[in-house]
Design a protein around this motif. Structure first.
Motif, PDB file in Angstrom:
ATOM      1  N   GLU A  98     -53.044  -3.834  -1.391  1.00  0.00           N
ATOM      2  CA  GLU A  98     -51.701  -4.141  -0.884  1.00  0.00           C
ATOM      3  C   GLU A  98     -50.707  -3.052  -1.282  1.00  0.00           C
ATOM      4  O   GLU A  98     -49.877  -2.642  -0.473  1.00  0.00           O
ATOM      5  N   ALA A  99     -50.777  -2.583  -2.527  1.00  0.00           N
ATOM      6  CA  ALA A  99     -49.868  -1.534  -2.973  1.00  0.00           C
ATOM      7  C   ALA A  99     -50.045  -0.279  -2.127  1.00  0.00           C
ATOM      8  O   ALA A  99     -49.058   0.351  -1.730  1.00  0.00           O
ATOM      9  N   TYR A 100     -51.284   0.076  -1.832  1.00  0.00           N
ATOM     10  CA  TYR A 100     -51.522   1.282  -1.033  1.00  0.00           C
ATOM     11  C   TYR A 100     -51.022   1.104   0.401  1.00  0.00           C
ATOM     12  O   TYR A 100     -50.328   1.968   0.947  1.00  0.00           O
ATOM     13  N   GLU A 101     -51.385  -0.026   1.026  1.00  0.00           N
ATOM     14  CA  GLU A 101     -50.965  -0.270   2.409  1.00  0.00           C
ATOM     15  C   GLU A 101     -49.448  -0.293   2.540  1.00  0.00           C
ATOM     16  O   GLU A 101     -48.896   0.265   3.482  1.00  0.00           O
ATOM     17  N   GLU A 102     -48.772  -0.934   1.597  1.00  0.00           N
ATOM     18  CA  GLU A 102     -47.344  -1.144   1.729  1.00  0.00           C
ATOM     19  C   GLU A 102     -46.496  -0.019   1.158  1.00  0.00           C
ATOM     20  O   GLU A 102     -45.389   0.213   1.640  1.00  0.00           O
ATOM     21  N   THR A 103     -46.987   0.676   0.118  1.00  0.00           N
ATOM     22  CA  THR A 103     -46.161   1.703  -0.535  1.00  0.00           C
ATOM     23  C   THR A 103     -46.754   3.103  -0.525  1.00  0.00           C
ATOM     24  O   THR A 103     -46.061   4.055  -0.844  1.00  0.00           O
ATOM     25  N   GLY A 104     -48.052   3.225  -0.237  1.00  0.00           N
ATOM     26  CA  GLY A 104     -48.704   4.531  -0.294  1.00  0.00           C
ATOM     27  C   GLY A 104     -49.105   4.944  -1.694  1.00  0.00           C
ATOM     28  O   GLY A 104     -49.557   6.067  -1.909  1.00  0.00           O
ATOM     29  N   LEU A 105     -48.967   4.040  -2.677  1.00  0.00           N
ATOM     30  CA  LEU A 105     -49.341   4.348  -4.059  1.00  0.00           C
ATOM     31  C   LEU A 105     -50.784   3.957  -4.321  1.00  0.00           C
ATOM     32  O   LEU A 105     -51.206   2.845  -3.999  1.00  0.00           O
ATOM     33  N   GLN A 106     -51.531   4.875  -4.922  1.00  0.00           N
ATOM     34  CA  GLN A 106     -52.909   4.623  -5.346  1.00  0.00           C
ATOM     35  C   GLN A 106     -52.866   4.214  -6.812  1.00  0.00           C
ATOM     36  O   GLN A 106     -52.808   5.062  -7.692  1.00  0.00           O
ATOM     37  N   LEU A 107     -52.836   2.904  -7.068  1.00  0.00           N
ATOM     38  CA  LEU A 107     -52.718   2.407  -8.436  1.00  0.00           C
ATOM     39  C   LEU A 107     -54.073   2.371  -9.117  1.00  0.00           C
ATOM     40  O   LEU A 107     -55.078   2.069  -8.490  1.00  0.00           O
ATOM     41  N   GLY A 108     -54.075   2.627 -10.396  1.00  0.00           N
ATOM     42  CA  GLY A 108     -55.288   2.537 -11.205  1.00  0.00           C
ATOM     43  C   GLY A 108     -55.269   1.272 -12.029  1.00  0.00           C
ATOM     44  O   GLY A 108     -55.392   0.167 -11.515  1.00  0.00           O
ATOM     45  N   ARG A 109     -55.043   1.431 -13.320  1.00  0.00           N
ATOM     46  CA  ARG A 109     -55.012   0.292 -14.240  1.00  0.00           C
ATOM     47  C   ARG A 109     -53.857  -0.635 -13.882  1.00  0.00           C
ATOM     48  O   ARG A 109     -52.739  -0.194 -13.632  1.00  0.00           O
ATOM     49  N   LEU A 110     -54.158  -1.935 -13.861  1.00  0.00           N
ATOM     50  CA  LEU A 110     -53.127  -2.942 -13.630  1.00  0.00           C
ATOM     51  C   LEU A 110     -52.956  -3.779 -14.890  1.00  0.00           C
ATOM     52  O   LEU A 110     -53.900  -3.950 -15.664  1.00  0.00           O
ATOM     53  N   GLU A 111     -51.761  -4.290 -15.073  1.00  0.00           N
ATOM     54  CA  GLU A 111     -51.446  -5.135 -16.220  1.00  0.00           C
ATOM     55  C   GLU A 111     -51.268  -6.567 -15.722  1.00  0.00           C
ATOM     56  O   GLU A 111     -50.262  -6.873 -15.081  1.00  0.00           O
ATOM     57  N   PRO A 112     -52.245  -7.447 -15.982  1.00  0.00           N
ATOM     58  CA  PRO A 112     -52.119  -8.832 -15.517  1.00  0.00           C
ATOM     59  C   PRO A 112     -50.915  -9.524 -16.158  1.00  0.00           C
ATOM     60  O   PRO A 112     -50.648  -9.360 -17.348  1.00  0.00           O
ATOM     61  N   VAL A 113     -50.188 -10.288 -15.344  1.00  0.00           N
ATOM     62  CA  VAL A 113     -49.046 -11.064 -15.823  1.00  0.00           C
ATOM     63  C   VAL A 113     -49.399 -12.550 -15.846  1.00  0.00           C
ATOM     64  O   VAL A 113     -49.292 -13.202 -16.868  1.00  0.00           O
TER      65      VAL A 113
END
Length: 193
Positions: A98-113
């Motif tokens: 979703e982050a890539y489709e909507e923002t173009g950002l290739q995220l790596g590590r995520l921090e669960p909330v």
């Protein structure tokens, strides 16, 4: 003396609409024995991620037309963290997609909330919430959403202090985004000074 309670029971359901979401009427026996009907909206699990750049103290959010807020309050657009339905078995992969489709950002590590029920009175939706650190080098796509989904997304990079000010003023109207901004403020208050 209050009556003894029994486990609640769904005696049956009937589908009244089946599309992007299904709408059902459930025949329910409550713990106190009363029999009632309840509406259920079912479209599956969802994900949401707030991408943030700690070095520059900014976050990437989107602006998008949403029919329900427009219908209910004439809002022409909503400021949101990237989000969408979960298509994958792994919620983190869904959040990255979703982050890539909507923002173009290739995220790596995520921090669960958290994983939360978004509207437990009517919906089966559980949303997996994440914070997503990024750097300028992680911007590898255009963003804006998928053309075939007609999302009309505008990508906006905002100072974290501005997002906090919107939250403090009661002007950050999207609950998932509000929650993620507050979570980041609790975890990393140094980014908002």
């Amino acid at each position: 003396m209050p009556p003894a309670s029994a486990p609640p029971k769904i005696r049956g359901t009937r589908t009244v609409h089946d599309g992007w979401a299904s709408f059902l009427i459930a025949e329910v026996t409550l713990p106190d024995g009363h029999e009632v009907t309840r509406e259920i909206e079912d479209h599956g699990e969802a994900v949401c991620v707030l991408p943030y750049d700690a070095a520059r103290r900014v976050a990437v959010v989107i602006r998008q037309f949403r029919t329900p807020p427009f219908f209910a309050a004439a809002l022409p657009e909503l400021l949101e963290a990237p989000a969408g339905l979960l298509d994958e078995a792994d919620p983190q992969e869904g959040a990255r997609r979703e982050a890539y489709e909507e923002t173009g950002l290739q995220l790596g590590r995520l921090e669960p909330v958290a994983t939360v029920w978004t509207m437990p009175g009517v919906s089966t939706e559980r949303m997996h919430l994440y914070l997503g650190p990024y750097t300028e080098a992680d911007r590898t796509g255009a963003g804006g959403g998928l053309a075939e989904e007609h999302e009309g997304i505008t990508v906006t990079e905002m100072p974290l202090a501005d997002l906090a000010a919107l939250a403090d003023a009661g002007q950050l109207a999207d609950m998932k985004t509000y929650t993620l901004v507050l979570a980041l403020r609790l975890r990393r208050p140094d980014l908002f000074g």
